[in-house]
Scaffold this motif. Sequence first.
Motif, PDB file in Angstrom:
ATOM      1  N   TYR A 181     -24.957   9.719  18.846  1.00 57.92           N
ATOM      2  CA  TYR A 181     -25.925   9.578  20.162  1.00 57.92           C
ATOM      3  C   TYR A 181     -25.193   8.638  21.213  1.00 57.92           C
ATOM      4  O   TYR A 181     -24.466   7.801  20.985  1.00 57.92           O
ATOM      5  CB  TYR A 181     -27.145   8.797  19.792  1.00 57.92           C
ATOM      6  CG  TYR A 181     -28.099   9.545  19.020  1.00 57.92           C
ATOM      7  CD1 TYR A 181     -29.039  10.203  19.630  1.00 57.92           C
ATOM      8  CD2 TYR A 181     -27.741   9.830  17.474  1.00 57.92           C
ATOM      9  CE1 TYR A 181     -29.914  11.189  18.761  1.00 57.92           C
ATOM     10  CE2 TYR A 181     -28.786  10.499  16.894  1.00 57.92           C
ATOM     11  CZ  TYR A 181     -29.986  11.195  17.459  1.00 57.92           C
ATOM     12  OH  TYR A 181     -30.764  11.867  16.771  1.00 57.92           O
ATOM     13  N   GLN A 221     -36.643  13.586  24.201  1.00 54.51           N
ATOM     14  CA  GLN A 221     -35.246  14.130  24.148  1.00 54.51           C
ATOM     15  C   GLN A 221     -34.204  13.101  24.194  1.00 54.51           C
ATOM     16  O   GLN A 221     -34.197  12.071  24.996  1.00 54.51           O
ATOM     17  CB  GLN A 221     -34.962  15.083  25.397  1.00 54.51           C
ATOM     18  CG  GLN A 221     -35.420  16.467  25.354  1.00 54.51           C
ATOM     19  CD  GLN A 221     -35.384  17.204  26.442  1.00 54.51           C
ATOM     20  OE1 GLN A 221     -34.777  16.738  27.497  1.00 54.51           O
ATOM     21  NE2 GLN A 221     -35.015  18.584  26.355  1.00 54.51           N
ATOM     22  N   TYR A 222     -33.048  13.261  23.200  1.00 52.27           N
ATOM     23  CA  TYR A 222     -31.667  12.315  23.230  1.00 52.27           C
ATOM     24  C   TYR A 222     -30.879  13.326  23.430  1.00 52.27           C
ATOM     25  O   TYR A 222     -30.650  14.232  22.959  1.00 52.27           O
ATOM     26  CB  TYR A 222     -32.190  11.548  22.147  1.00 52.27           C
ATOM     27  CG  TYR A 222     -33.375  10.750  21.904  1.00 52.27           C
ATOM     28  CD1 TYR A 222     -33.255   9.457  22.518  1.00 52.27           C
ATOM     29  CD2 TYR A 222     -34.508  11.561  21.374  1.00 52.27           C
ATOM     30  CE1 TYR A 222     -34.643   8.868  22.345  1.00 52.27           C
ATOM     31  CE2 TYR A 222     -35.620  10.728  20.976  1.00 52.27           C
ATOM     32  CZ  TYR A 222     -35.787   9.535  21.587  1.00 52.27           C
ATOM     33  OH  TYR A 222     -36.760   8.964  21.585  1.00 52.27           O
ATOM     34  N   TYR A 223     -29.639  12.505  24.074  1.00 49.38           N
ATOM     35  CA  TYR A 223     -28.119  13.129  24.276  1.00 49.38           C
ATOM     36  C   TYR A 223     -27.424  12.876  22.846  1.00 49.38           C
ATOM     37  O   TYR A 223     -27.306  11.664  22.578  1.00 49.38           O
ATOM     38  CB  TYR A 223     -27.799  12.648  25.256  1.00 49.38           C
ATOM     39  CG  TYR A 223     -26.232  13.260  25.707  1.00 49.38           C
ATOM     40  CD1 TYR A 223     -25.940  14.689  26.199  1.00 49.38           C
ATOM     41  CD2 TYR A 223     -25.234  12.682  25.344  1.00 49.38           C
ATOM     42  CE1 TYR A 223     -24.939  15.134  26.292  1.00 49.38           C
ATOM     43  CE2 TYR A 223     -23.906  12.946  25.509  1.00 49.38           C
ATOM     44  CZ  TYR A 223     -23.799  14.373  26.080  1.00 49.38           C
ATOM     45  OH  TYR A 223     -22.578  14.697  26.239  1.00 49.38           O
ATOM     46  N   VAL A 229     -32.048  14.175  30.376  1.00 44.40           N
ATOM     47  CA  VAL A 229     -32.577  14.156  29.387  1.00 44.40           C
ATOM     48  C   VAL A 229     -33.730  13.385  29.434  1.00 44.40           C
ATOM     49  O   VAL A 229     -33.964  12.414  30.301  1.00 44.40           O
ATOM     50  CB  VAL A 229     -31.987  13.846  27.887  1.00 44.40           C
ATOM     51  CG1 VAL A 229     -30.781  14.332  27.552  1.00 44.40           C
ATOM     52  CG2 VAL A 229     -31.613  12.147  28.073  1.00 44.40           C
ATOM     53  N   PRO A 231     -26.042  10.220  28.299  1.00 40.59           N
ATOM     54  CA  PRO A 231     -25.500  11.301  28.797  1.00 40.59           C
ATOM     55  C   PRO A 231     -24.609  11.111  30.117  1.00 40.59           C
ATOM     56  O   PRO A 231     -24.722  10.289  30.780  1.00 40.59           O
ATOM     57  CB  PRO A 231     -27.047  11.926  29.362  1.00 40.59           C
ATOM     58  CG  PRO A 231     -27.982  11.010  29.488  1.00 40.59           C
ATOM     59  CD  PRO A 231     -27.564   9.994  28.436  1.00 40.59           C
ATOM     60  N   GLU A 261     -36.170  11.208  28.125  1.00 41.66           N
ATOM     61  CA  GLU A 261     -36.506  10.391  26.552  1.00 41.66           C
ATOM     62  C   GLU A 261     -38.077  10.233  26.523  1.00 41.66           C
ATOM     63  O   GLU A 261     -38.695   9.869  25.351  1.00 41.66           O
ATOM     64  CB  GLU A 261     -35.755   9.086  26.740  1.00 41.66           C
ATOM     65  CG  GLU A 261     -34.259   9.346  26.503  1.00 41.66           C
ATOM     66  CD  GLU A 261     -33.448   7.868  26.496  1.00 41.66           C
ATOM     67  OE1 GLU A 261     -34.281   6.882  25.932  1.00 41.66           O
ATOM     68  OE2 GLU A 261     -32.306   7.882  26.596  1.00 41.66           O
ATOM     69  N   LYS A 301     -28.688  18.223  23.277  1.00 40.10           N
ATOM     70  CA  LYS A 301     -30.024  17.557  23.332  1.00 40.10           C
ATOM     71  C   LYS A 301     -30.908  17.734  22.440  1.00 40.10           C
ATOM     72  O   LYS A 301     -30.800  18.823  21.599  1.00 40.10           O
ATOM     73  CB  LYS A 301     -31.115  18.227  24.741  1.00 40.10           C
ATOM     74  CG  LYS A 301     -30.251  17.821  26.103  1.00 40.10           C
ATOM     75  CD  LYS A 301     -31.193  18.433  27.249  1.00 40.10           C
ATOM     76  CE  LYS A 301     -30.573  18.324  28.407  1.00 40.10           C
ATOM     77  NZ  LYS A 301     -31.111  19.028  29.589  1.00 40.10           N
TER      78      LYS A 301
END
Length: 81
Positions: free
Chosen positions: A3, A18-20, A12, A6, A14, A28
């Motif tokens: 993690y 959504q997380y990078y 993304v 981005p 959040e 994602k």
Amino acid sequence: TGYKAPPAGVTVNEDAGQYYNPYFPGAKIGMPKQLVDGAVDFSDGTPATISQMAKDVTVFMSWAAEPHQDERKKTGNKFIL
């Protein structure tokens, strides 16, 4: 634990969960970071870093998959020595 923030040009959401994570296909992922510094307290004073916790989880999973491996190694060493 890939993690990260981005890079420029990648967005993304959040708020939408959504997380990078560059190691996940598409970068994602819908799962938040599970390991964070200081999440647990080790009785021996070991610092609870992400790296240490990741190592502990890996060692436990390896042991859980092969709970008798240590005994087999000891038996094998007796025959070698």
